[in-house]
Write an enzyme that holds these catalytic residues in place. Structure first.
Site, PDB file in Angstrom:
ATOM      1  N   ARG A 192      17.812 -11.507 -32.977  1.00  0.00           N
ATOM      2  CA  ARG A 192      16.935 -10.535 -32.314  1.00  0.00           C
ATOM      3  C   ARG A 192      17.133  -9.130 -32.859  1.00  0.00           C
ATOM      4  O   ARG A 192      16.187  -8.337 -32.917  1.00  0.00           O
ATOM      5  CB  ARG A 192      17.142 -10.593 -30.805  1.00  0.00           C
ATOM      6  N   PHE A 229       6.864  -9.650 -15.278  1.00  0.00           N
ATOM      7  CA  PHE A 229       6.430  -9.865 -16.665  1.00  0.00           C
ATOM      8  C   PHE A 229       5.936 -11.285 -16.936  1.00  0.00           C
ATOM      9  O   PHE A 229       5.576 -11.619 -18.063  1.00  0.00           O
ATOM     10  CB  PHE A 229       7.563  -9.505 -17.642  1.00  0.00           C
ATOM     11  N   ASN A 251      10.593 -10.887 -29.008  1.00  0.00           N
ATOM     12  CA  ASN A 251      12.005 -10.917 -29.405  1.00  0.00           C
ATOM     13  C   ASN A 251      12.338 -12.132 -30.278  1.00  0.00           C
ATOM     14  O   ASN A 251      13.473 -12.570 -30.351  1.00  0.00           O
ATOM     15  CB  ASN A 251      12.922 -10.803 -28.174  1.00  0.00           C
ATOM     16  N   TYR A 275       7.844 -21.664 -18.527  1.00  0.00           N
ATOM     17  CA  TYR A 275       8.566 -20.474 -18.052  1.00  0.00           C
ATOM     18  C   TYR A 275       8.543 -20.345 -16.531  1.00  0.00           C
ATOM     19  O   TYR A 275       8.726 -19.239 -16.017  1.00  0.00           O
ATOM     20  CB  TYR A 275       7.950 -19.219 -18.663  1.00  0.00           C
ATOM     21  N   ARG A 278      22.974 -18.947 -28.301  1.00  0.00           N
ATOM     22  CA  ARG A 278      22.767 -17.668 -27.606  1.00  0.00           C
ATOM     23  C   ARG A 278      23.497 -16.525 -28.324  1.00  0.00           C
ATOM     24  O   ARG A 278      23.004 -15.404 -28.379  1.00  0.00           O
ATOM     25  CB  ARG A 278      23.197 -17.782 -26.141  1.00  0.00           C
ATOM     26  N   THR A 323      18.652 -10.294 -25.008  1.00  0.00           N
ATOM     27  CA  THR A 323      17.200 -10.467 -24.829  1.00  0.00           C
ATOM     28  C   THR A 323      16.418  -9.293 -25.410  1.00  0.00           C
ATOM     29  O   THR A 323      15.398  -9.477 -26.068  1.00  0.00           O
ATOM     30  CB  THR A 323      16.883 -10.580 -23.313  1.00  0.00           C
ATOM     31  N   LYS A 344       9.269 -17.758 -31.761  1.00  0.00           N
ATOM     32  CA  LYS A 344       8.095 -17.250 -31.037  1.00  0.00           C
ATOM     33  C   LYS A 344       6.990 -16.766 -31.996  1.00  0.00           C
ATOM     34  O   LYS A 344       7.240 -16.565 -33.183  1.00  0.00           O
ATOM     35  CB  LYS A 344       8.527 -16.121 -30.094  1.00  0.00           C
ATOM     36  N   HIS A 351      13.586 -17.927 -28.480  1.00  0.00           N
ATOM     37  CA  HIS A 351      14.042 -18.306 -27.141  1.00  0.00           C
ATOM     38  C   HIS A 351      15.120 -19.364 -27.324  1.00  0.00           C
ATOM     39  O   HIS A 351      15.041 -20.171 -28.242  1.00  0.00           O
ATOM     40  CB  HIS A 351      12.892 -18.901 -26.317  1.00  0.00           C
ATOM     41  N   GLU A 385      14.378 -28.435 -21.035  1.00  0.00           N
ATOM     42  CA  GLU A 385      13.492 -27.822 -22.044  1.00  0.00           C
ATOM     43  C   GLU A 385      13.244 -28.758 -23.221  1.00  0.00           C
ATOM     44  O   GLU A 385      12.139 -28.790 -23.775  1.00  0.00           O
ATOM     45  CB  GLU A 385      14.095 -26.483 -22.502  1.00  0.00           C
TER      46      GLU A 385
HETATM   47  P1  CMP Z   1      13.306 -15.544 -23.318  1.00  0.00           P
HETATM   48  O1  CMP Z   1      14.713 -15.835 -23.718  1.00  0.00           O
HETATM   49  O2  CMP Z   1      12.241 -16.336 -24.004  1.00  0.00           O
HETATM   50  O3  CMP Z   1      13.146 -15.767 -21.737  1.00  0.00           O
HETATM   51  C1  CMP Z   1      12.174 -15.110 -20.983  1.00  0.00           C
HETATM   52  C2  CMP Z   1      11.523 -13.987 -21.736  1.00  0.00           C
HETATM   53  O4  CMP Z   1      10.890 -13.011 -20.949  1.00  0.00           O
HETATM   54  C3  CMP Z   1      12.555 -13.221 -22.526  1.00  0.00           C
HETATM   55  O5  CMP Z   1      13.023 -14.013 -23.599  1.00  0.00           O
HETATM   56  C4  CMP Z   1      11.766 -11.973 -22.925  1.00  0.00           C
HETATM   57  O6  CMP Z   1      11.067 -12.130 -24.143  1.00  0.00           O
HETATM   58  C5  CMP Z   1      10.723 -11.865 -21.795  1.00  0.00           C
HETATM   59  N1  CMP Z   1      10.859 -10.633 -21.009  1.00  0.00           N
HETATM   60  C6  CMP Z   1       9.926  -9.687 -20.868  1.00  0.00           C
HETATM   61  N2  CMP Z   1      10.349  -8.691 -20.087  1.00  0.00           N
HETATM   62  C7  CMP Z   1      11.586  -9.012 -19.688  1.00  0.00           C
HETATM   63  C8  CMP Z   1      12.561  -8.365 -18.859  1.00  0.00           C
HETATM   64  N3  CMP Z   1      12.334  -7.186 -18.274  1.00  0.00           N
HETATM   65  N4  CMP Z   1      13.757  -8.996 -18.695  1.00  0.00           N
HETATM   66  C9  CMP Z   1      14.007 -10.200 -19.276  1.00  0.00           C
HETATM   67  N5  CMP Z   1      13.113 -10.852 -20.075  1.00  0.00           N
HETATM   68  C10 CMP Z   1      11.927 -10.254 -20.287  1.00  0.00           C
END
Ligand code: CMP
Length: 136
Positions: free
Chosen positions: A105, A60, A115, A52, A88, A94, A12, A118, A129
């Site tokens: 992370r 969010f 973070n 997304y 993962r 996350t 990212k 992805h 994807e």
């Molecule tokens: P990612 O794995 O890229 O998938 C969706 C993204 O939403 C996640 O990582 C986070 O960076 C972002 N995000 C922001 N707020 C939240 C939340 N409350 N819960 C989960 N993902 C979040």
């Protein structure tokens, strides 16, 4: 059992900006995930919204799409044994605050938004994807 899979990984904007691309790539290759394809791109907010869209009902969503399109990202196809789960595990939770020691992370994440990486959450989503970024 032999279960070679492919998964999509994104480095990212926060991590690309801090020149962490090579360090993160090394974590994958040192853990038996081969990088089959890699490209650095800068996507539009519309493209991020499409990528997304599973999160479109979440509060969010708008910030997430604005963030992913805020600067260059590196998209990769990772391949290896149980690649979806392996990736993962290497990424960690996350929220970097909840991620285990030595995960990407935990090492590099700044916040739940920034973070650093992805990764696809299932083999089905991995196919979609990968298609999104590499089969156009
Ligand atoms: P990612 O794995 O890229 O998938 C969706 C993204 O939403 C996640 O990582 C986070 O960076 C972002 N995000 C922001 N707020 C939240 C939340 N409350 N819960 C989960 N993902 C979040």
């Amino acid at each position: 059992m032999n279960n070679i899979e492919q998964t999509l990984s994104i480095i990212k904007p926060d991590a690309v900006e801090r020149n962490l691309t090579d360090e993160i790539k090394k974590i994958f290759t040192n853990n038996n995930l081969n990088i089959k394809e890699s490209k650095k791109i800068h996507i539009t907010k519309d493209e991020a919204s499409e990528f997304y869209k599973v999160h479109q009902s979440k509060p969010f969503y708008n910030d997430l799409c604005a963030y992913l399109s805020s600067g260059p990202i590196v998209v990769m196809i990772l391949e290896g044994q149980n690649a979806v789960l392996a990736n993962r595990k290497l990424m960690g939770a996350t929220n970097p605050k909840e991620a285990e020691e030595k995960t990407i992370r935990k090492l590099y994440g700044i916040s739940i938004d920034k973070n650093s990486v992805h990764g696809s959450d299932s083999t089905e989503n991995a196919k979609k994807e990968i298609e999104f970024f590499f089969k156009n």
